[in-house]
Write an enzyme that holds these catalytic residues in place. Sequence first.
Site, short mmCIF file in Angstrom:
data_model
loop_
_atom_site.label_atom_id
_atom_site.label_comp_id
_atom_site.label_asym_id
_atom_site.label_seq_id
_atom_site.Cartn_x
_atom_site.Cartn_y
_atom_site.Cartn_z
CB ALA A 78 0.62 32.98 -116.58
CG ASP A 79 0.77 29.95 -110.45
OD1 ASP A 79 1.67 30.63 -109.91
OD2 ASP A 79 0.53 28.76 -110.14
CB THR A 80 3.72 27.29 -114.42
OG1 THR A 80 3.52 28.13 -115.57
CG2 THR A 80 4.07 25.88 -114.88
CB ALA A 115 -4.22 29.07 -114.54
#
Length: 207
Positions: A78-80, A115
């Site tokens: 995930a990436d924020t 995502a």
Amino acid sequence: MSGRPKLVLASGSPRRLSLLNQAGIEPDALRPVDIDETPTKGELPRACANRLARAKADAALRALQIDDELRGSFILAADTVVAVGRRILPKADLVDEASQCLRLLSGRNHRVYTAVCLVTPKENFRQRLVETRVRFKRLSEEDIQAYIGSGEWRGKAGGYAIQGIAGSFVVKLVGSYTNVVGLPLNESIALLGGEEFPIRAGWLDAG
């Protein structure tokens, strides 16, 4: 694979691990990856989050392909990204970065995009993007300086952690709270369940 499929969390984030644990899921391994997270020139926040989550998943998959114990596992990455308009805020590591973020967020609306990318044992990729709208109160100089002193902001997208002191800055939140923490639980669990990962296997032990 025989028996229960394994799950690897491609992150070293204690927050993402804690959120998965909250949902009754205990990853078999944590395999954080080191990639360049710098946005490309003119890159939009949504596109940046999607690209980086996929890049993390790709890097983790390559690493596990030579790991006899974990090869063929599910991989969750995930990436924020925190953004004001089209402007992507940094994952603050320096005091100046955090101060700039807080002044920009003060009294304004911003958006948080996470995502989530899932790699299946057959090396298929499934991805979701979640958006949450957040509004901060107007921060005083005392608020900013005291928050900087807390150190809570270090390494956090946008220079704050909503699950900590900065939760008291939030006037309004529309969308997923866990998305702002770093992993939208509903969507992440739906991705896993959609690929037949046993998402309820740990529920009996959750109490």
